[in-house]
Design a protein around this motif. Structure first.
Motif, short mmCIF file in Angstrom:
data_model
loop_
_atom_site.label_atom_id
_atom_site.label_comp_id
_atom_site.label_asym_id
_atom_site.label_seq_id
_atom_site.Cartn_x
_atom_site.Cartn_y
_atom_site.Cartn_z
N VAL A 18 2.62 32.80 15.67
CA VAL A 18 4.06 32.95 15.93
C VAL A 18 4.79 33.40 14.67
N LEU A 19 4.45 32.83 13.52
CA LEU A 19 5.08 33.20 12.26
C LEU A 19 4.87 34.69 11.96
N GLU A 20 3.67 35.17 12.21
CA GLU A 20 3.36 36.59 11.99
C GLU A 20 4.23 37.48 12.87
N GLU A 21 4.39 37.09 14.12
CA GLU A 21 5.22 37.88 15.03
C GLU A 21 6.70 37.83 14.63
N LEU A 22 7.16 36.68 14.21
CA LEU A 22 8.55 36.54 13.76
C LEU A 22 8.84 37.46 12.58
N LYS A 23 7.91 37.53 11.65
CA LYS A 23 8.11 38.34 10.45
C LYS A 23 8.15 39.84 10.75
N SER A 24 7.73 40.23 11.94
CA SER A 24 7.78 41.65 12.32
C SER A 24 9.15 42.06 12.87
N ILE A 25 10.05 41.11 13.07
CA ILE A 25 11.39 41.39 13.58
C ILE A 25 12.30 41.67 12.37
N LYS A 43 15.69 32.48 9.32
CA LYS A 43 17.05 32.92 9.01
C LYS A 43 17.21 34.32 9.58
N ILE A 44 18.27 34.51 10.38
CA ILE A 44 18.50 35.80 11.05
C ILE A 44 19.87 36.34 10.67
N GLU A 45 19.92 37.62 10.34
CA GLU A 45 21.18 38.33 10.13
C GLU A 45 21.23 39.50 11.10
N ALA A 46 22.37 39.69 11.73
CA ALA A 46 22.53 40.80 12.68
C ALA A 46 23.88 41.47 12.47
N ASP A 47 24.04 42.64 13.06
CA ASP A 47 25.28 43.41 12.93
C ASP A 47 26.44 42.79 13.69
N SER A 48 26.13 42.03 14.75
CA SER A 48 27.18 41.43 15.57
C SER A 48 26.66 40.14 16.20
N GLN A 49 27.61 39.34 16.70
CA GLN A 49 27.23 38.11 17.41
C GLN A 49 26.40 38.45 18.65
N GLU A 50 26.76 39.53 19.32
CA GLU A 50 26.02 39.94 20.53
C GLU A 50 24.57 40.30 20.20
N LYS A 51 24.39 41.05 19.12
CA LYS A 51 23.03 41.42 18.69
C LYS A 51 22.24 40.18 18.30
N LEU A 52 22.88 39.26 17.62
CA LEU A 52 22.24 38.00 17.23
C LEU A 52 21.77 37.23 18.46
N LYS A 53 22.66 37.14 19.45
CA LYS A 53 22.32 36.46 20.70
C LYS A 53 21.13 37.13 21.39
N ASP A 54 21.14 38.45 21.42
CA ASP A 54 20.06 39.19 22.07
C ASP A 54 18.72 38.97 21.36
N ILE A 55 18.73 38.96 20.05
CA ILE A 55 17.49 38.74 19.29
C ILE A 55 16.91 37.37 19.60
N ILE A 56 17.77 36.37 19.60
CA ILE A 56 17.29 35.00 19.87
C ILE A 56 16.81 34.88 21.31
N THR A 57 17.60 35.37 22.24
CA THR A 57 17.28 35.21 23.66
C THR A 57 16.11 36.06 24.12
N TRP A 58 16.11 37.33 23.75
CA TRP A 58 15.14 38.27 24.31
C TRP A 58 13.94 38.55 23.43
N ARG A 59 14.00 38.22 22.14
CA ARG A 59 12.86 38.49 21.26
C ARG A 59 12.18 37.19 20.83
N ILE A 60 12.94 36.29 20.23
CA ILE A 60 12.34 35.07 19.68
C ILE A 60 11.88 34.13 20.77
N ARG A 61 12.74 33.84 21.73
CA ARG A 61 12.38 32.87 22.78
C ARG A 61 11.31 33.39 23.73
N ARG A 62 11.05 34.70 23.70
CA ARG A 62 10.02 35.30 24.56
C ARG A 62 8.66 35.40 23.87
N ILE A 63 8.58 35.03 22.60
CA ILE A 63 7.30 35.08 21.90
C ILE A 63 6.37 34.04 22.52
N PRO A 64 5.15 34.45 22.88
CA PRO A 64 4.21 33.49 23.45
C PRO A 64 4.00 32.31 22.49
#
Length: 76
Positions: A18-25, A43-64
């Motif tokens: 999981v750590l390896e996959e996280l580091k690829s984002i 620690k995550i930095e994004a261009d907007s609150q919406e982008k931040l939400k999308d990264i957490i919801t659709w990328r991080i939480r979907r990691i096996p």
């Protein structure tokens, strides 16, 4: 720039994968394994609150093997 810290619970034995996959984002600026109730801290930095939400919801939480997350939005 919106900033968040996320704590993750990961299935036992899958922490490194999981750590390896996280580091690829690209928006994840730091990722660490930790001891305690949670297994990983990121620690995550994004261009907007919406982008931040999308990264957490659709990328991080979907990691096996990610069981759960706890997100803390930083205030300035």
């Amino acid at each position: 720039m919106p900033l968040a810290f996320v704590l993750l619970n990961v299935e036992p034995g899958k922490e490194d994968k999981v750590l390896e996959e996280l580091k690829s984002i690209p928006e994840i600026k730091e990722a660490h394994r930790v001891y305690g109730v949670y297994d990983t801290l990121i620690k995550i930095e994004a261009d907007s609150q919406e982008k931040l939400k999308d990264i957490i919801t659709w990328r991080i939480r979907r990691i096996p093997h990610v069981r759960s997350t706890l997100t803390m939005l930083a205030i300035e």
